[in-house]
Design a protein around this motif. Structure first.
Motif, PDB file in Angstrom:
ATOM      1  N   LEU A  46      37.450  36.746  66.629  1.00 13.49           N
ATOM      2  CA  LEU A  46      37.702  37.932  67.442  1.00 13.49           C
ATOM      3  C   LEU A  46      38.805  38.788  66.826  1.00 13.49           C
ATOM      4  O   LEU A  46      38.690  40.013  66.741  1.00 13.49           O
ATOM      5  CB  LEU A  46      38.099  37.524  68.866  1.00 13.49           C
ATOM      6  CG  LEU A  46      36.969  37.069  69.802  1.00 13.49           C
ATOM      7  CD1 LEU A  46      37.549  36.580  71.111  1.00 13.49           C
ATOM      8  CD2 LEU A  46      35.977  38.193  70.048  1.00 13.49           C
ATOM      9  N   LYS A  47      39.872  38.139  66.388  1.00 15.23           N
ATOM     10  CA  LYS A  47      40.971  38.882  65.776  1.00 15.23           C
ATOM     11  C   LYS A  47      40.526  39.513  64.466  1.00 15.23           C
ATOM     12  O   LYS A  47      40.880  40.666  64.167  1.00 15.23           O
ATOM     13  CB  LYS A  47      42.162  37.953  65.538  1.00 15.23           C
ATOM     14  CG  LYS A  47      43.378  38.682  64.967  1.00 15.23           C
ATOM     15  CD  LYS A  47      44.584  37.765  64.873  1.00 15.23           C
ATOM     16  CE  LYS A  47      45.788  38.527  64.344  1.00 15.23           C
ATOM     17  NZ  LYS A  47      47.002  37.656  64.273  1.00 15.23           N
ATOM     18  N   VAL A  49      37.528  40.533  63.576  1.00 21.39           N
ATOM     19  CA  VAL A  49      36.668  41.687  63.843  1.00 21.39           C
ATOM     20  C   VAL A  49      37.496  42.851  64.388  1.00 21.39           C
ATOM     21  O   VAL A  49      37.260  44.014  64.037  1.00 21.39           O
ATOM     22  CB  VAL A  49      35.534  41.306  64.818  1.00 21.39           C
ATOM     23  CG1 VAL A  49      34.762  42.539  65.254  1.00 21.39           C
ATOM     24  CG2 VAL A  49      34.593  40.308  64.165  1.00 21.39           C
ATOM     25  N   ALA A  50      38.461  42.548  65.253  1.00 25.66           N
ATOM     26  CA  ALA A  50      39.319  43.607  65.789  1.00 25.66           C
ATOM     27  C   ALA A  50      40.073  44.314  64.658  1.00 25.66           C
ATOM     28  O   ALA A  50      40.190  45.546  64.640  1.00 25.66           O
ATOM     29  CB  ALA A  50      40.298  43.027  66.804  1.00 25.66           C
ATOM     30  N   ASN A  75      29.801  44.690  65.035  1.00 26.70           N
ATOM     31  CA  ASN A  75      31.090  44.081  65.357  1.00 26.70           C
ATOM     32  C   ASN A  75      31.219  43.852  66.854  1.00 26.70           C
ATOM     33  O   ASN A  75      31.685  42.795  67.299  1.00 26.70           O
ATOM     34  CB  ASN A  75      32.238  44.973  64.887  1.00 26.70           C
ATOM     35  CG  ASN A  75      32.311  45.122  63.383  1.00 26.70           C
ATOM     36  OD1 ASN A  75      32.792  46.123  62.875  1.00 26.70           O
ATOM     37  ND2 ASN A  75      31.816  44.130  62.653  1.00 26.70           N
ATOM     38  N   ALA A  76      30.803  44.838  67.642  1.00 21.76           N
ATOM     39  CA  ALA A  76      30.887  44.718  69.094  1.00 21.76           C
ATOM     40  C   ALA A  76      29.984  43.594  69.600  1.00 21.76           C
ATOM     41  O   ALA A  76      30.351  42.851  70.520  1.00 21.76           O
ATOM     42  CB  ALA A  76      30.507  46.038  69.755  1.00 21.76           C
ATOM     43  N   ILE A  79      31.723  40.328  68.957  1.00 18.44           N
ATOM     44  CA  ILE A  79      32.770  40.112  69.962  1.00 18.44           C
ATOM     45  C   ILE A  79      32.156  39.622  71.267  1.00 18.44           C
ATOM     46  O   ILE A  79      32.653  38.681  71.899  1.00 18.44           O
ATOM     47  CB  ILE A  79      33.567  41.415  70.191  1.00 18.44           C
ATOM     48  CG1 ILE A  79      34.409  41.743  68.956  1.00 18.44           C
ATOM     49  CG2 ILE A  79      34.456  41.296  71.426  1.00 18.44           C
ATOM     50  CD1 ILE A  79      35.096  43.084  69.019  1.00 18.44           C
ATOM     51  N   GLU A  80      31.058  40.235  71.649  1.00 15.04           N
ATOM     52  CA  GLU A  80      30.387  39.838  72.883  1.00 15.04           C
ATOM     53  C   GLU A  80      29.943  38.382  72.833  1.00 15.04           C
ATOM     54  O   GLU A  80      30.092  37.634  73.813  1.00 15.04           O
ATOM     55  CB  GLU A  80      29.178  40.750  73.126  1.00 15.04           C
ATOM     56  CG  GLU A  80      28.468  40.482  74.435  1.00 15.04           C
ATOM     57  CD  GLU A  80      27.293  41.409  74.659  1.00 15.04           C
ATOM     58  OE1 GLU A  80      26.809  41.485  75.794  1.00 15.04           O
ATOM     59  OE2 GLU A  80      26.856  42.073  73.680  1.00 15.04           O
ATOM     60  N   GLN A  82      31.239  35.918  71.029  1.00 21.86           N
ATOM     61  CA  GLN A  82      32.391  35.027  71.083  1.00 21.86           C
ATOM     62  C   GLN A  82      32.964  34.943  72.498  1.00 21.86           C
ATOM     63  O   GLN A  82      33.393  33.884  72.949  1.00 21.86           O
ATOM     64  CB  GLN A  82      33.469  35.496  70.097  1.00 21.86           C
ATOM     65  CG  GLN A  82      33.085  35.357  68.638  1.00 21.86           C
ATOM     66  CD  GLN A  82      32.803  33.921  68.229  1.00 21.86           C
ATOM     67  OE1 GLN A  82      33.364  32.983  68.776  1.00 21.86           O
ATOM     68  NE2 GLN A  82      31.911  33.737  67.270  1.00 21.86           N
TER      69      GLN A  82
END
Length: 270
Positions: A46-47, A49-50, A75-76, A79-80, A82
């Protein structure tokens, strides 16, 4: 008054009781460490990708590169997935707590179990693309297959079976999902080519939460997926069965599900 003087430590207890206390403390510490690890694991991607998203935004802002909307969408989605993983973990922990208190409730309504299974397989296929050891998921299911039961808990059940198959197949490979219906009974089976199970260990698996085998201690997870899958199957009038030809020869997990009565919610307790 010296309160500390009234506290009894393990060393003050008889040897057998002291050992039981120390064993319980070790198990608690191991459990907390495991939960912390499981919750922390999705945070690293998550970090990453952010940070990647912020870098792309900065480049677009200073004009050095156009903003790639398609990459941002990917990327979004990552995140979803994870966040979904963390949500599954927390949900499973809550479900185990409810079951221990006799509050594991199934609510019946008609739904299409084949559609649910295909959606779960799709989500796991997308998630597996992010790992180094790729797994290939295949599903064989009818176009539609009606069932009266708890849709979200059946979704959870299928996800647990697939998650276990992937986790215990560290080299990747095929995870074969089959859904069928016959004479009012729905059967869902998940077969992998992973580490397998010794025959003598099969009867105990899925009977208690947080139970791990000696050979699986090095694998991530809390050991509650098959326990919850068993509760869901039994709440639908079915059962969970495990089959394996032995260690390193894969495992097939099969659940049977029957229509639940729709007049009222049905509670399944330990």
């Amino acid at each position: 008054m010296d309160v500390s003087a009234k506290k009894q430590t393990a060393s003050d207890l008889p040897p057998a009781a002291a050992e039981a206390v120390e064993s319980a403390q070790r198990e608690k510490d191991e459990f907390l460490s495991l939960v912390a690890h499981e919750l922390k694991t999705p945070l690293t991607p998550l970090k990453t990708v952010a940070q990647l998203i912020r870098m792309r935004v900065r480049r677009a802002r200073d004009g050095s590169r156009e903003l790639d909307v398609e990459s941002l969408d990917k990327n979004a989605a990552m995140i979803e997935r994870q966040v979904d993983r963390m949500d599954r973990l927390v949900t499973d922990l809550l479900e185990v707590s409810r079951a221990a208190q006799g509050r594991f409730v199934l609510r019946a309504a008609p739904f299409d179990v084949a559609a649910v299974a295909r959606d779960v397989v799709r989500r796991w296929s997308e998630a597996s693309e992010e790992t180094e050891d790729r797994h290939h998921l295949e599903i064989d299911a009818p176009e539609t297959l009606p069932l009266v039961g708890d849709q979200e808990r059946v979704r959870q059940l299928i996800g647990s079976l697939i998650g276990n198959a992937i986790k215990f197949s560290p080299s990747g490979g095929l995870v074969d999902v089959r859904v069928a219906g016959d004479d009012g009974v729905v059967t869902v089976s998940v077969r992998d080519a992973g580490i397998g199970i010794a025959p003598e260990e099969i009867p105990a698996i899925g009977r208690e939460p947080f139970a791990t085998r000696e050979r699986t201690k090095n694998y991530a997870g809390l050991g509650i997926g098959l326990y919850l899958a068993r509760l869901v199957a039994e709440g639908h009038g079915g059962r969970l069965r495990l089959a394996s030809a032995g260690e390193d020869r894969g495992t097939t997990a099969t659940v049977t599900l029957k229509d639940m009565p729709t007049e009222e919610a049905t509670a399944t307790t330990l």
